[in-house]
Enzyme design. Structure first.
Site, mmCIF file in Angstrom:
data_model
loop_
_atom_site.group_PDB
_atom_site.id
_atom_site.type_symbol
_atom_site.label_atom_id
_atom_site.label_comp_id
_atom_site.label_asym_id
_atom_site.label_seq_id
_atom_site.Cartn_x
_atom_site.Cartn_y
_atom_site.Cartn_z
ATOM 1 C CE1 TYR A 136 59.382 31.866 -2.836
ATOM 2 C CE2 TYR A 136 58.138 33.748 -2.255
ATOM 3 C CZ TYR A 136 58.877 32.619 -1.759
ATOM 4 O OH TYR A 136 59.128 32.145 -0.446
ATOM 5 C CD1 TRP A 137 61.038 35.496 -12.475
ATOM 6 C CD2 TRP A 137 62.172 35.790 -10.472
ATOM 7 N NE1 TRP A 137 61.604 36.615 -12.355
ATOM 8 C CE2 TRP A 137 62.185 36.971 -11.018
ATOM 9 C CE3 TRP A 137 62.562 35.436 -9.103
ATOM 10 C CZ2 TRP A 137 62.873 37.961 -10.513
ATOM 11 C CZ3 TRP A 137 63.444 36.479 -8.337
ATOM 12 C CH2 TRP A 137 63.483 37.829 -9.265
ATOM 13 N NE ARG B 234 55.384 29.822 3.945
ATOM 14 C CZ ARG B 234 55.336 28.929 5.020
ATOM 15 N NH1 ARG B 234 53.861 28.762 5.579
ATOM 16 N NH2 ARG B 234 56.079 28.491 5.355
ATOM 17 C CG ASP C 266 60.233 22.940 6.637
ATOM 18 O OD1 ASP C 266 59.037 22.935 6.801
ATOM 19 O OD2 ASP C 266 61.191 23.845 5.963
ATOM 20 N N GLY D 193 63.505 24.561 0.075
ATOM 21 C CA GLY D 193 62.134 24.069 -0.275
ATOM 22 C C GLY D 193 61.728 23.328 1.326
ATOM 23 C CG ASP D 194 57.498 22.792 2.332
ATOM 24 O OD1 ASP D 194 57.892 22.678 0.995
ATOM 25 O OD2 ASP D 194 56.228 22.943 2.596
ATOM 26 C CG ASN E 101 54.743 24.464 5.862
ATOM 27 O OD1 ASN E 101 54.535 24.862 6.838
ATOM 28 N ND2 ASN E 101 55.650 23.516 5.430
ATOM 29 C CB ALA F 283 61.243 26.282 13.018
ATOM 30 C CE1 TYR G 227 63.855 29.426 -2.437
ATOM 31 C CE2 TYR G 227 64.262 31.404 -1.146
ATOM 32 C CZ TYR G 227 64.451 30.122 -1.266
ATOM 33 O OH TYR G 227 64.952 29.121 -0.281
HETATM 34 P P1 ADP Z 1 57.052 26.871 11.420
HETATM 35 O O1 ADP Z 1 56.353 28.470 11.357
HETATM 36 O O2 ADP Z 1 58.217 26.595 10.701
HETATM 37 O O3 ADP Z 1 55.744 25.941 10.931
HETATM 38 P P2 ADP Z 1 56.622 26.632 14.300
HETATM 39 O O4 ADP Z 1 56.604 28.000 14.534
HETATM 40 O O5 ADP Z 1 55.424 25.892 14.314
HETATM 41 O O6 ADP Z 1 57.415 26.521 12.859
HETATM 42 O O7 ADP Z 1 57.805 26.042 15.291
HETATM 43 C C1 ADP Z 1 58.164 24.771 14.981
HETATM 44 C C2 ADP Z 1 58.824 24.427 16.305
HETATM 45 O O8 ADP Z 1 60.124 24.967 16.089
HETATM 46 C C3 ADP Z 1 58.325 24.339 17.565
HETATM 47 O O9 ADP Z 1 57.559 23.215 17.700
HETATM 48 C C4 ADP Z 1 59.464 24.258 18.717
HETATM 49 O O10 ADP Z 1 59.816 23.153 18.656
HETATM 50 C C5 ADP Z 1 60.609 25.015 17.568
HETATM 51 N N1 ADP Z 1 60.462 26.482 17.999
HETATM 52 C C6 ADP Z 1 59.914 27.827 17.039
HETATM 53 N N2 ADP Z 1 59.998 28.845 17.907
HETATM 54 C C7 ADP Z 1 60.775 28.506 18.872
HETATM 55 C C8 ADP Z 1 61.163 29.293 20.285
HETATM 56 N N3 ADP Z 1 60.967 30.680 20.225
HETATM 57 N N4 ADP Z 1 61.645 28.887 21.187
HETATM 58 C C9 ADP Z 1 61.691 27.202 20.957
HETATM 59 N N5 ADP Z 1 61.524 26.745 20.173
HETATM 60 C C10 ADP Z 1 61.066 27.134 19.029
#
Ligand code: ADP
Length: 306
Positions: free
Chosen positions: A99-100, A167, A257, A29-30, A165, A255, A85
């Site tokens: 998902y459920w 969805r 989160d 979960g986020d 976030n 990423a 899920y």
């Molecule tokens: P989410 O989609 O989970 O919100 P993001 O795409 O916004 O995540 O990415 C969140 C963080 O993850 C970015 O700010 C960066 O720090 C890191 N990140 C994501 N993709 C990359 C990448 N290709 N290279 C380096 N860092 C990345």
């Protein structure tokens, strides 16, 4: 006294299907991911949600506690179950999520017996963090209760952080999500927004929806691109902080989160916004170099929080 953070949302049971059809159990979960990384970074954090009284809810609670996430604000609803899920991976390695979750206990956090106690307890935290996924759980009345609770937090000197976030499947229609996100951004003291979420929600002018709050609150606007940059607007500051390239991006789950967790941990430790963004990039960069949302403890980067 240590700053206390509350992360509000839903963690579900996760079943990953293996090639032979058997299912491997986990949870995900986020907002839980954010809570878990905050705990690893030494922040006193409680996860605020509702679970059932089943064995899997019990297991999740134990796993969160083992990670140092406080569980005192987890309501247990008799006879209810957590959401669930399944992740299916096709022969090209593409994953799909099924998902459920419509009757998940977490959806009743702000309704029914015990909701008043949860709201009263929340008002005492120094920082309350919720995401767009959290908002999608509660329905109109629940979102109203959450908004009122956030005002109580702020009235006591606490702060409210919101992470867009988005969805689409969590919302009956886009208009509902648009207005719920507008309200949440207008009420927050700290906004994590991804330009991708804003564009999906509001179209090409999406970034304007968050930038109109510049000056009133702190904004972390996450861009796309590889590696992506974030733009941080705090007071009169407006800085762009690029991420370092990651040698092998294995799995981008969590990423954002983990970025939010490191950013907040750094800000709570007194680091300025640009340094906090660099911490966010460092942790997120490590997270996307590993499979799954939660990396091994040994892979946690040493962040300059002090
Ligand atoms: P989410 O989609 O989970 O919100 P993001 O795409 O916004 O995540 O990415 C969140 C963080 O993850 C970015 O700010 C960066 O720090 C890191 N990140 C994501 N993709 C990359 C990448 N290709 N290279 C380096 N860092 C990345």
């Amino acid at each position: 006294m240590a700053t206390r953070v509350a992360c509000i949302g839903e963690c579900m049971m996760e079943l990953s299907e293996r090639p032979d059809g058997s299912l491997l159990r986990g949870y995900g979960g986020d907002t839980l991911n954010t809570a878990l990384y905050l705990a690893r970074l030494g922040v006193a954090v409680d996860y605020v949600t509702a679970l059932g009284d089943d064995p899997w809810s019990e297991e999740m609670l134990a796993a969160w506690a083992a990670e140092g996430v406080g569980t005192a604000q987890v309501r247990r609803l008799p006879g209810r179950m957590p959401g669930l899920y399944i992740i299916r991976t096709d022969d090209k390695g593409e994953r799909s999520f099924h998902y459920w979750r419509d009757s998940a206990a977490a959806r009743d956090l702000f309704s029914g017996p015990g909701a008043a106690e949860t709201r009263a307890a929340l008002a005492d935290y120094d920082l309350v963090y919720a995401s767009g996924i959290s908002l999608s759980l509660y329905g109109e009345a629940g979102r109203g209760a959450l908004a009122e609770t956030c005002r109580a937090v702020q009235a006591r000197g606490g702060r409210v952080a919101f992470d867009t976030n988005y969805r689409p499947r969590g919302w009956p229609d886009k208009a509902k999500a648009q207005s719920a996100f507008r309200d949440a951004m207008a009420a927050a003291d700290l906004i994590f927004a991804s330009s991708e979420d804003l564009e999906w929600l509001y179209g090409p002018e999406g970034e304007e929806e968050v930038l109109r709050h510049h000056g009133r609150c702190e904004i972390v606007l996450k861009g796309s691109g590889s590696p992506p940059s974030v733009r941080v607007l705090a007071g009169s500051d407006d800085v762009t902080v690029p991420a370092s390239p990651v040698a092998a991006v294995v799995d981008t789950t969590a990423a954002g989160d983990s970025f939010a967790a490191a950013y907040m941990a750094a800000r709570l430790a007194g680091r300025p916004p640009a340094a906090a963004a660099a911490c966010g990039h460092r942790l997120a960069g490590a997270v996307i170099g590993h499979r799954g949302a939660v990396i091994p403890r040994s892979a946690m980067p040493d962040l300059p929080l002090a």
